[in-house]
Design a protein around this motif. Structure first.
Motif, PDB file in Angstrom:
ATOM      1  N   MET A  92       0.835  -1.197   0.000  1.00 18.83           N
ATOM      2  CA  MET A  92       0.000   0.000   0.000  1.00 18.83           C
ATOM      3  C   MET A  92       0.868   1.244   0.000  1.00 18.83           C
ATOM      4  O   MET A  92       1.889   1.308   0.690  1.00 18.83           O
ATOM      5  N   ALA A  93       0.428   2.235  -0.773  1.00 14.79           N
ATOM      6  CA  ALA A  93       1.141   3.508  -0.822  1.00 14.79           C
ATOM      7  C   ALA A  93       0.136   4.625  -1.057  1.00 14.79           C
ATOM      8  O   ALA A  93      -0.916   4.415  -1.666  1.00 14.79           O
ATOM      9  N   ARG A  94       0.468   5.798  -0.549  1.00 13.04           N
ATOM     10  CA  ARG A  94      -0.379   6.983  -0.716  1.00 13.04           C
ATOM     11  C   ARG A  94       0.443   8.055  -1.414  1.00 13.04           C
ATOM     12  O   ARG A  94       1.619   8.250  -1.103  1.00 13.04           O
ATOM     13  N   TYR A  95      -0.200   8.764  -2.360  1.00 15.75           N
ATOM     14  CA  TYR A  95       0.521   9.706  -3.217  1.00 15.75           C
ATOM     15  C   TYR A  95      -0.187  11.061  -3.246  1.00 15.75           C
ATOM     16  O   TYR A  95      -1.406  11.150  -3.066  1.00 15.75           O
ATOM     17  N   THR A  96       0.600  12.097  -3.524  1.00 16.10           N
ATOM     18  CA  THR A  96       0.015  13.379  -3.890  1.00 16.10           C
ATOM     19  C   THR A  96      -0.505  13.267  -5.316  1.00 16.10           C
ATOM     20  O   THR A  96      -0.205  12.302  -6.028  1.00 16.10           O
ATOM     21  N   LEU A  97      -1.271  14.254  -5.742  1.00 16.76           N
ATOM     22  CA  LEU A  97      -1.842  14.192  -7.089  1.00 16.76           C
ATOM     23  C   LEU A  97      -0.772  14.253  -8.178  1.00 16.76           C
ATOM     24  O   LEU A  97      -1.014  13.805  -9.304  1.00 16.76           O
ATOM     25  N   ASP A  98       0.395  14.810  -7.855  1.00 20.96           N
ATOM     26  CA  ASP A  98       1.466  14.839  -8.859  1.00 20.96           C
ATOM     27  C   ASP A  98       2.402  13.636  -8.731  1.00 20.96           C
ATOM     28  O   ASP A  98       3.473  13.607  -9.342  1.00 20.96           O
ATOM     29  N   GLY A  99       1.991  12.633  -7.928  1.00 20.42           N
ATOM     30  CA  GLY A  99       2.720  11.368  -7.919  1.00 20.42           C
ATOM     31  C   GLY A  99       3.846  11.248  -6.920  1.00 20.42           C
ATOM     32  O   GLY A  99       4.700  10.369  -7.063  1.00 20.42           O
ATOM     33  N   ARG A 100       3.865  12.086  -5.882  1.00 24.39           N
ATOM     34  CA  ARG A 100       4.892  11.945  -4.846  1.00 24.39           C
ATOM     35  C   ARG A 100       4.393  11.015  -3.744  1.00 24.39           C
ATOM     36  O   ARG A 100       3.230  11.061  -3.359  1.00 24.39           O
ATOM     37  N   GLY A 130       8.454  11.202  -0.399  1.00 24.20           N
ATOM     38  CA  GLY A 130       8.829  12.458  -1.052  1.00 24.20           C
ATOM     39  C   GLY A 130       9.307  12.287  -2.477  1.00 24.20           C
ATOM     40  O   GLY A 130       9.346  13.258  -3.241  1.00 24.20           O
ATOM     41  N   LYS A 131       9.675  11.054  -2.845  1.00 22.15           N
ATOM     42  CA  LYS A 131      10.120  10.819  -4.221  1.00 22.15           C
ATOM     43  C   LYS A 131       8.908  10.768  -5.155  1.00 22.15           C
ATOM     44  O   LYS A 131       7.801  10.436  -4.750  1.00 22.15           O
ATOM     45  N   ARG A 132       9.163  11.073  -6.416  1.00 25.12           N
ATOM     46  CA  ARG A 132       8.108  10.993  -7.420  1.00 25.12           C
ATOM     47  C   ARG A 132       8.018   9.575  -7.978  1.00 25.12           C
ATOM     48  O   ARG A 132       9.000   8.841  -8.004  1.00 25.12           O
ATOM     49  N   LEU A 133       6.823   9.236  -8.418  1.00 22.23           N
ATOM     50  CA  LEU A 133       6.631   7.969  -9.108  1.00 22.23           C
ATOM     51  C   LEU A 133       7.543   7.942 -10.332  1.00 22.23           C
ATOM     52  O   LEU A 133       7.560   8.862 -11.131  1.00 22.23           O
ATOM     53  N   GLY A 134       8.327   6.912 -10.463  1.00 13.71           N
ATOM     54  CA  GLY A 134       9.247   6.816 -11.587  1.00 13.71           C
ATOM     55  C   GLY A 134      10.682   7.098 -11.205  1.00 13.71           C
ATOM     56  O   GLY A 134      11.600   6.782 -11.962  1.00 13.71           O
ATOM     57  N   GLU A 135      10.902   7.690 -10.015  1.00 10.52           N
ATOM     58  CA  GLU A 135      12.260   7.956  -9.561  1.00 10.52           C
ATOM     59  C   GLU A 135      12.872   6.741  -8.878  1.00 10.52           C
ATOM     60  O   GLU A 135      14.054   6.745  -8.548  1.00 10.52           O
ATOM     61  N   LEU A 136      12.050   5.708  -8.654  1.00 14.28           N
ATOM     62  CA  LEU A 136      12.553   4.516  -7.985  1.00 14.28           C
ATOM     63  C   LEU A 136      12.945   3.477  -9.031  1.00 14.28           C
ATOM     64  O   LEU A 136      13.424   3.818 -10.099  1.00 14.28           O
ATOM     65  N   VAL A 137      12.696   2.199  -8.718  1.00 18.83           N
ATOM     66  CA  VAL A 137      13.208   1.137  -9.589  1.00 18.83           C
ATOM     67  C   VAL A 137      12.233   0.734 -10.688  1.00 18.83           C
ATOM     68  O   VAL A 137      12.543  -0.137 -11.487  1.00 18.83           O
ATOM     69  N   ALA A 138      11.050   1.344 -10.724  1.00 15.79           N
ATOM     70  CA  ALA A 138      10.047   0.939 -11.704  1.00 15.79           C
ATOM     71  C   ALA A 138      10.509   1.269 -13.121  1.00 15.79           C
ATOM     72  O   ALA A 138      10.990   2.373 -13.383  1.00 15.79           O
ATOM     73  N   PRO A 139      10.354   0.338 -14.065  1.00 15.50           N
ATOM     74  CA  PRO A 139      10.715   0.618 -15.461  1.00 15.50           C
ATOM     75  C   PRO A 139       9.756   1.637 -16.064  1.00 15.50           C
ATOM     76  O   PRO A 139       8.640   1.825 -15.578  1.00 15.50           O
ATOM     77  N   PRO A 140      10.174   2.320 -17.142  1.00 17.43           N
ATOM     78  CA  PRO A 140       9.343   3.371 -17.747  1.00 17.43           C
ATOM     79  C   PRO A 140       7.945   2.903 -18.127  1.00 17.43           C
ATOM     80  O   PRO A 140       6.972   3.638 -17.934  1.00 17.43           O
ATOM     81  N   GLU A 141       7.832   1.688 -18.668  1.00 18.75           N
ATOM     82  CA  GLU A 141       6.520   1.203 -19.099  1.00 18.75           C
ATOM     83  C   GLU A 141       5.577   1.053 -17.910  1.00 18.75           C
ATOM     84  O   GLU A 141       4.395   1.402 -17.983  1.00 18.75           O
ATOM     85  N   MET A 142       6.109   0.544 -16.787  1.00 20.04           N
ATOM     86  CA  MET A 142       5.292   0.397 -15.584  1.00 20.04           C
ATOM     87  C   MET A 142       4.873   1.765 -15.057  1.00 20.04           C
ATOM     88  O   MET A 142       3.716   1.974 -14.677  1.00 20.04           O
ATOM     89  N   THR A 143       5.805   2.712 -15.044  1.00 21.43           N
ATOM     90  CA  THR A 143       5.496   4.069 -14.589  1.00 21.43           C
ATOM     91  C   THR A 143       4.411   4.689 -15.459  1.00 21.43           C
ATOM     92  O   THR A 143       3.486   5.342 -14.959  1.00 21.43           O
ATOM     93  N   ARG A 144       4.505   4.479 -16.764  1.00 23.03           N
ATOM     94  CA  ARG A 144       3.506   5.039 -17.684  1.00 23.03           C
ATOM     95  C   ARG A 144       2.118   4.468 -17.396  1.00 23.03           C
ATOM     96  O   ARG A 144       1.123   5.205 -17.364  1.00 23.03           O
ATOM     97  N   LEU A 145       2.043   3.156 -17.151  1.00 21.13           N
ATOM     98  CA  LEU A 145       0.758   2.519 -16.881  1.00 21.13           C
ATOM     99  C   LEU A 145       0.150   3.023 -15.573  1.00 21.13           C
ATOM    100  O   LEU A 145      -1.053   3.287 -15.491  1.00 21.13           O
TER     101      LEU A 145
END
Length: 400
Positions: free
Chosen positions: A153-161, A182-197
């Motif tokens: 489970m994770a909770r995010y701001t509307l801009d993906g933090r 505090g990190k944005r979605l996509g700044e971690l280990v997720a590949p670009p395609e997963m981040t896009r989805l």
């Protein structure tokens, strides 16, 4: 004398001033003397506990109501206020009050020192924290549930933090919470395609204000993600939550099931015997060999009553065997019968049947072997045997 008169007038004025302050306080409040007798109570006290001044004033605090304030811990605290000049804060009384039912009260008490020669007073402040305690308990239980949930489970701001995550999410990402928040979605280990989805899921949840479901692949894992919008009282989406479940083992099981199903389907479709599944008296499945035996197609057999494929004289026997099998009774197998081809001709057959579970309901798995050639061979053998016996019985020669 004038000094005494002025002092008494000042005391009266101070008392009225003090009572006015007590009366304006929103929380229930009692004023006790050093003998712990109630000398004043505000309107909030009377309203909350549904009592009158006659039931309250000049009564000992421990005798009010049904003795709800005569609780050991609170008793010790009150008895120490005047002699030791102590005060206490946030003492909780959990009690079933006669008029208002179960409540949790937070008590604060302190000594008020007056002018010399005037006895000190005790302020006894009461706050009904029942709903707050329930809410805190619910929040604590919710926090425990989230932290120890097997789902990520994770909770995010509307801009993906990232705002917050649970322990399962830490294990999934392979990073501690301090390096994720505090990190944005996509700044971690997720590949670009997963981040896009996931971002597409975020956009959908924000736009529609309903949850979005998606499946993504992270390294060698398959993940099922629910994106849930958190909506405020005005109907605005204020944050997003994701609930991620690792479905790798489920995917593997599904793949194995598909492979096994394909193997069994190939085996059944290419079997030399006819195979049908009968449920509630209706043919639900038929393989190609059954279609050849019936001189039709599998599609034309499925959906037809099983009795349509039985020779009329054999119907009572087969229906009785079917009934007994579905009732869990023993039926000897295999046994011979006669089926009815599409053109109405009889087809000798050997049947072997067993009860199975098909789409959640009992069904009859029937394996049908065409014994037409065997019957012809048996008839031919019997004919030759008869001819030989006739020849032997009517021959003048001795046949050994």
């Amino acid at each position: 004398m004038p000094d005494i008169s002025i002092k008494e007038e000042w005391n009266d004025t101070a008392e009225e001033y003090f009572k006015s302050i007590v009366e304006t306080i929103r929380e229930p409040l009692l004023v006790l003397n050093e003998q712990l007798l109630v000398i004043s109570a505000n309107r909030a006290f009377y309203d909350l506990f549904r009592v009158s001044p006659e039931q309250t004033l000049h009564k000992h605090i421990f005798e009010l109501g049904s003795g709800e304030w005569n609780e050991n811990g609170l008793r010790r605290l009150l008895l120490d206020v005047v002699p030791y000049n102590k005060q206490f804060h946030d003492y909780l009384v959990d009690y079933d009050f006669p008029a208002i039912g179960h409540r949790i009260m937070r008590i604060n008490g302190r000594k008020i020192v007056q002018q010399e020669g005037i006895s000190p007073l005790i302020l006894f402040a009461i706050e009904d924290v029942t709903e707050r305690v329930k809410m805190e308990k619910a929040v604590n239980e919710y926090t425990l549930l989230i932290n120890y949930s097997p789902d990520n489970m994770a909770r995010y701001t509307l801009d993906g933090r990232y705002i917050s995550i649970n322990r399962a999410f830490e294990r999934l990402i392979g990073m501690p919470r301090s390096k994720i928040i505090g990190k944005r979605l996509g700044e971690l280990v997720a590949p670009p395609e997963m981040t896009r989805l996931i971002k597409a899921g975020f956009d959908q949840a924000i736009r529609t204000r309903i949850e979005a479901a998606l499946q993504v692949k992270l390294k060698d894992k398959y993940l099922h993600i629910f994106v849930v919008p958190e909506i405020d009282k005005e109907g605005n989406v204020v944050s997003l939550m994701t609930f991620t479940r690792d479905i790798t083992s489920l995917k593997k099981t599904e793949q194995e099931l598909r492979e096994n199903e394909e193997k069994y389907r190939t085996l059944v479709e290419n079997a030399n015997d006819g195979i049908i599944i009968v449920q509630d008296g209706i043919v639900k499945y038929a393989n190609m060999c059954m279609a050849v035996l019936d001189e039709s197609t599998p599609e034309s057999i499925v959906g037809t009553p099983f009795v349509d494929h039985i020779y009329p004289s054999e119907i009572p026997k087969l229906l009785e065997n079917y009934r007994r099998r579905m009732a869990g009774e023993y039926v000897p197998t295999p046994y011979e019968t006669v089926l009815r081809r599409r053109n109405g001709e009889p087809a000798p057959a050997e049947i072997n049947a067993a009860v199975i579970n098909y789409h959640g309901k009992p069904a009859d798995l029937v394996i049908i072997r065409d014994i037409t050639e065997r019957k012809r061979a048996e008839d031919e053998l019997r004919r030759r045997e008869w001819e030989f016996r006739t020849l032997a019985e009517n021959s003048p020669d001795i046949i050994v």
